[in-house]
Design an enzyme around this catalytic site. Structure first.
Site, PDB file in Angstrom:
ATOM      1  N   ASP A 151       0.409  -1.124   0.297  1.00  0.00           N
ATOM      2  CA  ASP A 151      -0.350  -0.305   0.235  1.00  0.00           C
ATOM      3  C   ASP A 151       0.903   1.906  -0.375  1.00  0.00           C
ATOM      4  O   ASP A 151       0.488   2.077  -0.328  1.00  0.00           O
ATOM      5  CB  ASP A 151      -0.723  -0.211   0.726  1.00  0.00           C
ATOM      6  CG  ASP A 151      -2.088  -1.471   0.685  1.00  0.00           C
ATOM      7  OD1 ASP A 151      -1.523  -1.909   0.468  1.00  0.00           O
ATOM      8  OD2 ASP A 151      -3.054  -0.828   2.047  1.00  0.00           O
ATOM      9  N   GLU A 198       1.166  -8.398  11.495  1.00  0.00           N
ATOM     10  CA  GLU A 198       0.882  -8.385   9.925  1.00  0.00           C
ATOM     11  C   GLU A 198       2.657  -7.955   9.057  1.00  0.00           C
ATOM     12  O   GLU A 198       2.077  -8.550   8.604  1.00  0.00           O
ATOM     13  CB  GLU A 198       0.516  -6.691  10.613  1.00  0.00           C
ATOM     14  CG  GLU A 198      -0.559  -6.144   9.159  1.00  0.00           C
ATOM     15  CD  GLU A 198      -1.555  -5.357   8.790  1.00  0.00           C
ATOM     16  OE1 GLU A 198      -1.010  -4.688  10.183  1.00  0.00           O
ATOM     17  OE2 GLU A 198      -1.607  -4.355   8.273  1.00  0.00           O
TER      18      GLU A 198
HETATM   19  C1  GLC Z   1      -3.066  -3.385   4.254  1.00  0.00           C
HETATM   20  C2  GLC Z   1      -2.043  -4.422   3.137  1.00  0.00           C
HETATM   21  C3  GLC Z   1      -2.750  -4.989   2.173  1.00  0.00           C
HETATM   22  C4  GLC Z   1      -3.457  -5.989   2.942  1.00  0.00           C
HETATM   23  C5  GLC Z   1      -4.782  -5.231   3.950  1.00  0.00           C
HETATM   24  C6  GLC Z   1      -5.797  -6.004   4.910  1.00  0.00           C
HETATM   25  O1  GLC Z   1      -3.616  -2.376   3.624  1.00  0.00           O
HETATM   26  O2  GLC Z   1      -1.286  -3.625   3.119  1.00  0.00           O
HETATM   27  O3  GLC Z   1      -2.009  -5.593   1.340  1.00  0.00           O
HETATM   28  O4  GLC Z   1      -4.415  -6.665   2.473  1.00  0.00           O
HETATM   29  O5  GLC Z   1      -4.124  -4.667   4.981  1.00  0.00           O
HETATM   30  O6  GLC Z   1      -4.436  -7.295   4.855  1.00  0.00           O
END
Ligand code: GLC
Length: 431
Positions: free
Chosen positions: A165, A397
């Site tokens: 992102d 994460e």
């Molecule tokens: C964040 C990450 C994305 C992922 C989302 C949900 O936005 O950058 O890749 O899919 O979280 O985990």
């Protein structure tokens, strides 16, 4: 460790799908769902299948699959459905509200993983038969609508489509834009440390591109004409190519469908060739992103730079170069593999989201890719590092890649009890 991973997945399971992480991400995300299904396939096949079935149920009438499916209401997430307004698109899902952007198309290769993991192959094949045409339709959507130069590569129109992102890669695109100073209330920064999340100004850019897409009712044609963000992403395209190949394998197992197999082969061949000619950067010895609006490569090495190895794209010689780049820039003794952004670059930030930390899903793809090319030492190191990070810090994460940080009490970054970290570590442990 395996039990803890299963426990997390079961806790994050809702009625028919799995959330990536409590509170921070309370809906169904496209590529998360794919990785999660791989984890479930090891101990609860019905849930693995249901996960994919639910995701594909949210497919639009034009084949598009959205990046978030909003199954429920939640006040812990911004921007929600009322901001995205996917319903502006005339072919959006009548059943579910969603965003109007997508994410790396993992579903094809996930179906193949499910088949490989399944003990009951006949049952798995029956499930695949019931879903595979939807995935094919999704690929057709991409090649018909997002390959503007007819070169086998598709564009993304938003950084959130990339999955990575807030990578520094997008900074170069932001420099070409000047969005308004939007007023909005973020929710993410009240849930996790703001120092690990994108800045307000970055969010202005994110929202601005969505506003432009909304202005054109999410028409692909208009977005391709008007969006300031149109990028050919090596990770996105590698995932698409890998999924093409999985669909070929699965259609062959099912029998028939020769026209689809031929079409998939055609897309794959063209995609591999253009990835190699257009997205490879000789100076960096790495694959890079291509900015279609400004017609130039975006010259940074990131973990995405190595993902073509997952899809069998590089030649043997080039794969050796990629390994060299990974070891030179990312693989110092002081680092866990693989940082999401070049640790030797001044934009590297080891704690902020996609600007440096290690992500388990990228590691999983890189592990598989290097292993397939016969680089077993490097593959083993990626696997070992992934497991060690989770052992030391928990199923977070993402993770600071600097080893010095793991001597005393440590925590991972972002959300805890994160589903794809659990699912993919489970997969690595079960190998
Ligand atoms: C964040 C990450 C994305 C992922 C989302 C949900 O936005 O950058 O890749 O899919 O979280 O985990």
């Amino acid at each position: 460790m395996k039990n803890k991973a299963k426990e997390i997945l079961l806790k994050n399971w809702r009625d028919g799908f799995t959330i990536p992480c409590d509170k921070l991400y309370p809906f169904q995300w496209l590529w998360d769902s794919g990785f999660i299904a791989i984890g479930f396939a090891h101990f609860d096949m019905p849930k693995a299948q249901k996960e994919i079935e639910t995701l594909l149920n949210a497919q639009w009438e034009n084949g598009f699959i959205p990046h978030i499916v909003f199954h429920t209401e939640s006040d812990t997430y911004f921007p929600g459905p009322e901001f995205h307004r996917a319903d502006l698109h005339p072919q959006s899902s009548a059943k579910y509200s969603s965003t109007g952007m997508t994410q790396p198309p993992v579903t094809g290769f996930v179906l193949e993983e499910i088949y490989n993991i399944a003990k009951n192959k006949a049952e798995a094949l029956k499930f695949i038969e019931s879903q595979i045409d939807k995935v094919y339709f999704n690929h057709e959507y991409f090649y018909n609508n997002r390959d503007v130069n007819n070169e086998g590569l598709v564009y993304i129109y938003h950084n959130w489509e990339s999955g990575t992102d807030n990578s520094p890669i997008w900074d170069d695109v932001w420099k070409t834009m000047n969005p308004p100073d939007y007023k909005f209330e973020r929710r993410d920064t009240s849930l996790v440390d703001a120092a690990e999340r994108p800045s307000k100004r970055e969010y202005d850019h994110y929202l601005h591109i969505i506003e432009i897409a909304k202005k054109y009712n999410y028409s692909d044609e208009k977005i391709a004409e008007n969006s300031p963000f149109l990028v050919q992403d090596p990770l996105f395209n590698s995932v698409l190519i890998k999924s093409n190949e999985s669909l070929i394998t699965l259609y062959q197992l099912l029998g028939g469908n020769q026209d689809k197999i031929d079409q998939l082969k055609h897309w794959t061949k063209k995609g591999k060739s253009t990835l190699n000619s257009k997205l490879y950067n000789e100076a960096l010895k790495a694959y890079v992103h291509y900015d279609l609006v400004n017609d130039r490569q975006i010259e940074y090495a990131s973990s995405s730079s190595f993902t073509p190895i997952f899809a069998g794209v590089p030649s043997k010689e080039r794969a050796a170069d990629l390994m060299g780049t990974m070891l030179d820039k990312f693989g110092g003794e002081e680092f866990y593999l693989c940082a999401s952004f070049d640790p030797t670059h001044k934009k590297f930030d080891p704690k902020r989201y996609w600007r440096g930390p290690v992500w388990i899903n990228l590691n999983w793809m890189l592990y598989k890719g290097f292993k397939n090319y016969g680089y077993s030492d490097l593959a083993k190191r990626i696997k070992k590092d992934s497991i060690e990070l989770v052992e030391k810090a928990g199923f977070f994460e993402y993770f600071d890649c600097r080893k010095e940080n793991y001597n005393n009490e440590v925590e991972g970054c972002g959300g805890a009890n994160f589903s794809w970290s659990a699912a993919l570590i489970l997969d690595l442990l079960n190998e």
